[in-house]
Design a protein around this motif. Structure first.
Motif, PDB file in Angstrom:
ATOM      1  N   TRP A  77       0.836  -1.206   0.000  1.00  9.64           N
ATOM      2  CA  TRP A  77       0.000   0.000   0.000  1.00  9.64           C
ATOM      3  C   TRP A  77       0.872   1.258   0.000  1.00  9.64           C
ATOM      4  N   VAL A  82      -4.249   6.394   1.432  1.00  7.09           N
ATOM      5  CA  VAL A  82      -4.962   5.512   2.363  1.00  7.09           C
ATOM      6  C   VAL A  82      -5.897   6.362   3.219  1.00  7.09           C
ATOM      7  N   ASP A 117      -2.196   8.503   4.781  1.00 10.63           N
ATOM      8  CA  ASP A 117      -0.949   7.845   4.343  1.00 10.63           C
ATOM      9  C   ASP A 117       0.309   8.630   4.730  1.00 10.63           C
ATOM     10  N   THR A 181      -7.665   1.947   0.495  1.00 12.76           N
ATOM     11  CA  THR A 181      -6.890   2.706  -0.485  1.00 12.76           C
ATOM     12  C   THR A 181      -7.794   3.015  -1.669  1.00 12.76           C
TER      13      THR A 181
END
Ligand code: GCB
Length: 577
Positions: A77, A82, A117, A181
Motif C-alpha cells: 500500500w 490511504v 498515508d 486505499t
C-alpha cells in the motif's frame, strides 16, 4: 459519502475486532499523553459495540472512552493514498495515528474519514488511538445532560441518565472501522436521481472527483452505457434502461451500475446499486411509482443486549426476516440515522425507510442561529451519506420537538430549506407529539407524522374510551394542515409472558387489543397513509419509574421473540395493502 468498496483500484481492510479500552474518569487523558498509548490498566473491548454492557462498571460511564488498536499497514500500500473511516463513534471523537491527530468529529450516528498515508508506517505496525467523548451535553444534538436530577417527577425528567430522549445513551465505537486505499484523484462522490419515461428508467448521475481533471466517465449496466467527458471536478449523464424493472415494495429491483473514471493520470471505479423509482406526495396520498402507499411497520432502534448500539449483521438479518413475516413494508430510523448496511438491506428487500436525523427532544432553548447551523451540517452529512438509497423515501428532520415559538418556526423552516436544497427528490416531515397549534413547523413540510399514546400516557387503561379522542386528534391535524398523515408511534408496554383477563396495562392482551383497535381507527381515515407501531422490539432506555429495565413497547422482545400482538399484526398487515 461513498461506502468503502473493494475493486480493481480500491483495497480495504476492516479494523473491527478486539481493541484496548481505558475509561478516563478524570477526563485528563490528553494531557497525560494517551494519544501516545493507553496505560497498562487498559483492557480488552470489542469493536463495533457500545462499551456500556461489556463491563458492569462501564454501564453508567458516560465520559471519555479511549481506544487503542495496533494495526499493520501492508507494504504494497506504500505510495498509495490511504483513508481511515469510522462508521460512527459516540459524541465528540478525536483520532490519532502514530501520535498525529488525523480526525475530529461530533455526532453519534454518521461516518467520517481522513486520508492518513502521510503518517503511516508501511510494512510496519501503526498505533491508532481513538477518544470517544460521550459526556452528556445539554447543547448537543440531541441534547442530553447528567445534571438536573429532579425528584418526585414522573417520566423522562426524572430518569437516570437524565436525557431528553427515551433510549440509553450508549457510548463507543459502534460501527465498523475501515482502512482503505483509492486513487488520489478518485471518484469522490456520486449522486443518482431516477425517473421513469414510458417503460424506460432513467438513472441521472452526477459524479464528483477529488481534483480538477480532464478525462471521461463511463456509467454502465449490462449493455447500457453512458459515456460523458469530464473537464473539471464534475460530470453528469443519464443512463437509460429500456423496459426498466422498477424498485418497489417487496420488489427490490436493483441495477448495479458500474462507474468508471478515466483521466490522464488515474483510473478509478465504483459500483452502486441503483433502484429506479419515483416518490411524490399528491394531495392526501404518498405515491411510489405513481401508486398510493400505506406505510405498515415500526419505529425501530439499533439496540441489543451486550452490543448496545453496536452494529451486528445477524441481528439485521433477523429483523428483516421478522418484518417480512409480520407484513411490514417500512420502518423509521428513529431516532438517528442507522448503519448504512441496514439501508442497503432495505434496498435489497424492497422495504421503505423514513430516514430520521438525530434531532430528538429539541426544545425551545435550542432554537438559536448557531444551533441551526449545526443542525444544517448534520442534515447535510445525513443526506450526503444516504441520498442514493432507493429505500429512503422521506426524510424526517426531528422527533417530538417543542415547536411553538417564532424562533421554532424559523428553525424548522431553515432545516426544511436545507433538506430540500440538498435533495429535491424526497418529501420531508418531522414527527410531532403535541397538538396542531403547537406545531408551527408543518407548513414547511409535506407529511404530518404524529406520535399518539391514547390508552397509555393519555387515558391510561382506557382502550375503547379513548378511541374517539384519538380519531378526533387525527382530524384536528388534518383540518389544520390538510396533509397526509402517518401515525409514526402508537403502542403500549407489554411484559412478555404477562397475561390478564380482562386486558390491563403491561399485559400482552392489553397491547394486543390496543394496537389492533387503533390500527383499525387509522384505516378509517383516508388522509392516514400509515401506521408505525412503537416499537419493533423492546429496547434499553434510562432508569425511571415508568421503565422496567427496558422500554417494553416492543412487538418483539429485545431477543426478538414475538409477543401476542405480533400474531395480530401478522394477520392485519397481511390482509391490508
Ligand atoms: C415517544 C418517543 C419514543 C419513546 C416513546 C415511549 O413518543 O418518540 O422515543 O420511546 O414515546 O415509549 O414513551
Amino acid at each position: 459519502m461513498l461506502y468503502p468498496q473493494e475493486n480493481l483500484y480500491r483495497n480495504l481492510t476492516k479494523l473491527d475486532g478486539m481493541w484496548r479500552f481505558f475509561a478516563d474518569r478524570e477526563g485528563n487523558g490528553e494531557a497525560k499523553g494517551l494519544p501516545g498509548g493507553l496505560p497498562k490498566e487498559a483492557r480488552d473491548i470489542a469493536v463495533p459495540a457500545s462499551w456500556n454492557e461489556q463491563y458492569s462498571d462501564l454501564f453508567h460511564f458516560h465520559g471519555k472512552g479511549w481506544y487503542e488498536r495496533i494495526f499493520f499497514a501492508p507494504l504494497d500500500w506504500d505510495s498509495r493514498p490511504v483513508w481511515l473511516r469510522f462508521g460512527a463513534v459516540s459524541g465528540v471523537c478525536k483520532v490519532w495515528v502514530n501520535e498525529t491527530l488525523v480526525l475530529e468529529h461530533t455526532g453519534n450516528a454518521l461516518p467520517f474519514e481522513a486520508r492518513i498515508d502521510n503518517v503511516l508506517h508501511f510494512g510496519q505496525e501503526n498505533r491508532l488511538i481513538v477518544l470517544a467523548d460521550s459526556t452528556l451535553d445539554p447543547w448537543s444534538l440531541p441534547p442530553a445532560s447528567l445534571e438536573g436530577r429532579q425528584e418526585g417527577r414522573v417520566g423522562f425528567a426524572s430518569s437516570y441518565p437524565n436525557v431528553t430522549y427515551d433510549f440509553f445513551p450508549y457510548g463507543g465505537i459502534q460501527r465498523s472501522v475501515w482502512l482503505y486505499t483509492a486513487p488520489a484523484n478518485r471518484i469522490e462522490d456520486i449522486t443518482v436521481k431516477t425517473d421513469v419515461q414510458g417503460t424506460a428508467g432513467i438513472i441521472r448521475f452526477t459524479l464528483k472527483t477529488t481534483a480538477i481533471c480532464k478525462g471521461k466517465v463511463i456509467a454502465s449496466v449490462g449493455d447500457q452505457v453512458c459515456e460523458v467527458s469530464l473537464d473539471g471536478v464534475e460530470a453528469r449523464g443519464d443512463l437509460r434502461i429500456p423496459d426498466a424493472k422498477l424498485w418497489d415494495i417487496g420488489q427490490p429491483n436493483l441495477y448495479a451500475v458500474n462507474f468508471v473514471l478515466e483521466t490522464d493520470e488515474s483510473k478509478d471505479c465504483y459500483r452502486l446499486d441503483c433502484g429506479i423509482r419515483t416518490v411524490k406526495v399528491d394531495g392526501n396520498r404518498f405515491l411510489l411509482n405513481g401508486k398510493p402507499v400505506f406505510f405498515k411497520g415500526f419505529g425501530k432502534h439499533e439496540d441489543y443486549s451486550i452490543l448496545g448500539k453496536g452494529y451486528n449483521d445477524a441481528i439485521v438479518v433477523k429483523d428483516f426476516g421478522l418484518m417480512r413475516w409480520i407484513g411490514a413494508n417500512s420502518f423509521r430510523t428513529s431516532h438517528y440515522p442507522y448503519d448504512e448496511q441496514i439501508l442497503s438491506m432495505a434496498d435489497r428487500h424492497g422495504v421503505l425507510v423514513i430516514g430520521e436525523t438525530p434531532f430528538v427532544g429539541l426544545n425551545e432553548r435550542m432554537y438559536r442561529p448557531d444551533i441551526l447551523e449545526k443542525a444544517k451540517g448534520v442534515i447535510a452529512e445525513m443526506i450526503a451519506r444516504d441520498k442514493n438509497h432507493p429505500s429512503i423515501v422521506m426524510w424526517s428532520l426531528a422527533n417530538e420537538p417543542n415547536c411553538e415559538s417564532t424562533e421554532a418556526e424559523q428553525f424548522f423552516k431553515g432545516m426544511a430549506e436545507t433538506a430540500r436544497s440538498l435533495d429535491d427528490t424526497r418529501p420531508i416531515t418531522y414527527v410531532a407529539h403535541l397538538e396542531p397549534e403547537n406545531n408551527v413547523g408543518y407548513p414547511y413540510y409535506d407529511v404530518v407524522c404524529i406520535n399518539k399514546y391514547y390508552g397509555w400516557y393519555v387515558g391510561a387503561g382506557l382502550i375503547d374510551e379513548t378511541l374517539d379522542e384519538f380519531k378526533a386528534c387525527m382530524d384536528r391535524f388534518y383540518q389544520k394542515f390538510g396533509k397526509p398523515m402517518i401515525v409514526t408511534e402508537f403502542g403500549a408496554d407489554a411484559i412478555a409472558g404477562m397475561h390478564c383477563d380482562p386486558p390491563q396495562m403491561f399485559s400482552e392482551e392489553y397491547q394486543n387489543e390496543m394496537v389492533a383497535k387503533q390500527f383499525e381507527a387509522m384505516c378509517e381515515k383516508d388522509y392516514c397513509i400509515g401506521a408505525h407501531v412503537w416499537a419493533f422490539a423492546d429496547f434499553k432506555t434510562c432508569q425511571s419509574i415508568s421503565r422496567i429495565i427496558v422500554n417494553r413497547k416492543g412487538v418483539f422482545t429485545r431477543e426478538r421473540e414475538p409477543k401476542m400482538v405480533a400474531h395480530t399484526l401478522h394477520r392485519l398487515w397481511n390482509e391490508k395493502n
